[in-house]
Design a protein around this motif. Structure first.
Motif, PDB file in Angstrom:
ATOM      1  N   ASP A  41      -3.914  27.287  -5.575  1.00  0.00           N
ATOM      2  CA  ASP A  41      -4.054  27.755  -4.192  1.00  0.00           C
ATOM      3  C   ASP A  41      -2.705  27.792  -3.487  1.00  0.00           C
ATOM      4  O   ASP A  41      -2.390  28.731  -2.754  1.00  0.00           O
ATOM      5  CB  ASP A  41      -5.003  26.858  -3.404  1.00  0.00           C
ATOM      6  N   LEU A  42      -1.895  26.772  -3.720  1.00  0.00           N
ATOM      7  CA  LEU A  42      -0.586  26.710  -3.071  1.00  0.00           C
ATOM      8  C   LEU A  42       0.387  27.749  -3.609  1.00  0.00           C
ATOM      9  O   LEU A  42       1.261  28.220  -2.878  1.00  0.00           O
ATOM     10  CB  LEU A  42       0.011  25.312  -3.243  1.00  0.00           C
ATOM     11  N   LEU A  43       0.250  28.106  -4.868  1.00  0.00           N
ATOM     12  CA  LEU A  43       1.197  29.023  -5.495  1.00  0.00           C
ATOM     13  C   LEU A  43       0.754  30.478  -5.443  1.00  0.00           C
ATOM     14  O   LEU A  43       1.525  31.372  -5.787  1.00  0.00           O
ATOM     15  CB  LEU A  43       1.427  28.611  -6.951  1.00  0.00           C
ATOM     16  N   THR A  44      -0.473  30.742  -5.005  1.00  0.00           N
ATOM     17  CA  THR A  44      -0.979  32.109  -4.923  1.00  0.00           C
ATOM     18  C   THR A  44      -0.549  32.716  -3.586  1.00  0.00           C
ATOM     19  O   THR A  44      -0.858  32.158  -2.535  1.00  0.00           O
ATOM     20  CB  THR A  44      -2.518  32.129  -5.032  1.00  0.00           C
ATOM     21  N   PRO A  45       0.175  33.829  -3.617  1.00  0.00           N
ATOM     22  CA  PRO A  45       0.599  34.458  -2.353  1.00  0.00           C
ATOM     23  C   PRO A  45      -0.608  34.839  -1.504  1.00  0.00           C
ATOM     24  O   PRO A  45      -1.648  35.239  -2.019  1.00  0.00           O
ATOM     25  CB  PRO A  45       1.350  35.711  -2.812  1.00  0.00           C
ATOM     26  N   MET A  46      -0.464  34.692  -0.206  1.00  0.00           N
ATOM     27  CA  MET A  46      -1.550  35.055   0.695  1.00  0.00           C
ATOM     28  C   MET A  46      -1.087  36.165   1.631  1.00  0.00           C
ATOM     29  O   MET A  46       0.105  36.410   1.773  1.00  0.00           O
ATOM     30  CB  MET A  46      -2.032  33.841   1.489  1.00  0.00           C
ATOM     31  N   ASP A  47      -2.038  36.811   2.243  1.00  0.00           N
ATOM     32  CA  ASP A  47      -1.746  37.846   3.226  1.00  0.00           C
ATOM     33  C   ASP A  47      -0.949  37.200   4.360  1.00  0.00           C
ATOM     34  O   ASP A  47      -1.350  36.172   4.911  1.00  0.00           O
ATOM     35  CB  ASP A  47      -3.059  38.431   3.753  1.00  0.00           C
ATOM     36  N   GLU A  48       0.175  37.785   4.717  1.00  0.00           N
ATOM     37  CA  GLU A  48       1.042  37.195   5.736  1.00  0.00           C
ATOM     38  C   GLU A  48       0.351  37.024   7.074  1.00  0.00           C
ATOM     39  O   GLU A  48       0.676  36.122   7.829  1.00  0.00           O
ATOM     40  CB  GLU A  48       2.312  38.029   5.899  1.00  0.00           C
ATOM     41  N   SER A  49      -0.624  37.872   7.387  1.00  0.00           N
ATOM     42  CA  SER A  49      -1.309  37.744   8.672  1.00  0.00           C
ATOM     43  C   SER A  49      -2.165  36.480   8.719  1.00  0.00           C
ATOM     44  O   SER A  49      -2.527  36.012   9.790  1.00  0.00           O
ATOM     45  CB  SER A  49      -2.178  38.970   8.939  1.00  0.00           C
ATOM     46  N   GLN A  50      -2.486  35.899   7.556  1.00  0.00           N
ATOM     47  CA  GLN A  50      -3.301  34.691   7.487  1.00  0.00           C
ATOM     48  C   GLN A  50      -2.466  33.434   7.240  1.00  0.00           C
ATOM     49  O   GLN A  50      -3.002  32.336   7.178  1.00  0.00           O
ATOM     50  CB  GLN A  50      -4.332  34.821   6.354  1.00  0.00           C
ATOM     51  N   ASP A  51      -1.163  33.580   7.100  1.00  0.00           N
ATOM     52  CA  ASP A  51      -0.293  32.462   6.735  1.00  0.00           C
ATOM     53  C   ASP A  51       0.131  31.680   7.978  1.00  0.00           C
ATOM     54  O   ASP A  51       1.158  31.950   8.598  1.00  0.00           O
ATOM     55  CB  ASP A  51       0.922  32.980   5.974  1.00  0.00           C
ATOM     56  N   PHE A  52      -0.673  30.674   8.335  1.00  0.00           N
ATOM     57  CA  PHE A  52      -0.427  29.868   9.525  1.00  0.00           C
ATOM     58  C   PHE A  52       0.923  29.165   9.448  1.00  0.00           C
ATOM     59  O   PHE A  52       1.665  29.111  10.424  1.00  0.00           O
ATOM     60  CB  PHE A  52      -1.540  28.836   9.704  1.00  0.00           C
ATOM     61  N   TYR A  53       1.258  28.596   8.277  1.00  0.00           N
ATOM     62  CA  TYR A  53       2.489  27.828   8.151  1.00  0.00           C
ATOM     63  C   TYR A  53       3.722  28.711   8.303  1.00  0.00           C
ATOM     64  O   TYR A  53       4.710  28.317   8.915  1.00  0.00           O
ATOM     65  CB  TYR A  53       2.510  27.075   6.823  1.00  0.00           C
ATOM     66  N   LYS A  54       3.667  29.925   7.771  1.00  0.00           N
ATOM     67  CA  LYS A  54       4.806  30.831   7.922  1.00  0.00           C
ATOM     68  C   LYS A  54       4.979  31.212   9.393  1.00  0.00           C
ATOM     69  O   LYS A  54       6.098  31.228   9.908  1.00  0.00           O
ATOM     70  CB  LYS A  54       4.614  32.084   7.072  1.00  0.00           C
ATOM     71  N   LYS A  55       3.869  31.487  10.078  1.00  0.00           N
ATOM     72  CA  LYS A  55       3.943  31.819  11.508  1.00  0.00           C
ATOM     73  C   LYS A  55       4.549  30.666  12.293  1.00  0.00           C
ATOM     74  O   LYS A  55       5.376  30.873  13.179  1.00  0.00           O
ATOM     75  CB  LYS A  55       2.546  32.141  12.050  1.00  0.00           C
ATOM     76  N   LEU A  58       8.311  30.473  11.603  1.00  0.00           N
ATOM     77  CA  LEU A  58       9.041  31.543  12.282  1.00  0.00           C
ATOM     78  C   LEU A  58       9.135  31.269  13.781  1.00  0.00           C
ATOM     79  O   LEU A  58      10.170  31.516  14.402  1.00  0.00           O
ATOM     80  CB  LEU A  58       8.367  32.893  12.018  1.00  0.00           C
ATOM     81  N   ARG A  59       8.058  30.733  14.367  1.00  0.00           N
ATOM     82  CA  ARG A  59       8.086  30.391  15.788  1.00  0.00           C
ATOM     83  C   ARG A  59       9.127  29.306  16.052  1.00  0.00           C
ATOM     84  O   ARG A  59       9.898  29.388  17.007  1.00  0.00           O
ATOM     85  CB  ARG A  59       6.713  29.940  16.254  1.00  0.00           C
ATOM     86  N   GLU A  60       9.164  28.282  15.194  1.00  0.00           N
ATOM     87  CA  GLU A  60      10.152  27.224  15.355  1.00  0.00           C
ATOM     88  C   GLU A  60      11.573  27.771  15.240  1.00  0.00           C
ATOM     89  O   GLU A  60      12.471  27.348  15.966  1.00  0.00           O
ATOM     90  CB  GLU A  60       9.923  26.119  14.329  1.00  0.00           C
ATOM     91  N   LEU A  61      11.763  28.749  14.353  1.00  0.00           N
ATOM     92  CA  LEU A  61      13.082  29.347  14.180  1.00  0.00           C
ATOM     93  C   LEU A  61      13.524  30.096  15.429  1.00  0.00           C
ATOM     94  O   LEU A  61      14.664  29.946  15.871  1.00  0.00           O
ATOM     95  CB  LEU A  61      13.069  30.290  12.972  1.00  0.00           C
TER      96      LEU A  61
END
Length: 82
Positions: A41-55, A58-61
């Motif tokens: 699950d951790l290594l399978t790419p997910m749709d970026e619109s569903q990626d809470f951690y990436k969002k 990016l907000r922190e950045l």
């Protein structure tokens, strides 16, 4: 840079994950399957619109860069006032 140096022999191997468990024999298979499923699950790419951690990252950045524009502010959006 570290390839070939003592202690870094693993860098010559294909990318892999090694799991070790010190459990009772009857629990090991179930726990290793559970760990494998979690890692998949951790290594399978997910749709970026569903990626809470990436969002969140990016907000922190943009906060760190001082370029955050809150929703609803006059400067938000993609249209330049100039």
């Amino acid at each position: 840079m570290m390839r070939g140096k003592p202690g870094y022999e693993h860098l010559n191997e294909p990318l892999h994950i090694s799991l070790k468990a010190e459990l009772q024999v009857e629990n090991i298979d179930a726990r290793l399957i559970q760990a494998r499923d979690l890692l998949l699950d951790l290594l399978t790419p997910m749709d970026e619109s569903q990626d809470f951690y990436k969002k969140q990252q990016l907000r922190e950045l943009v906060v760190l860069n001082g370029t955050l524009r809150e929703e609803g502010s006059p400067m938000s959006g993609s249209v330049s006032p100039y």
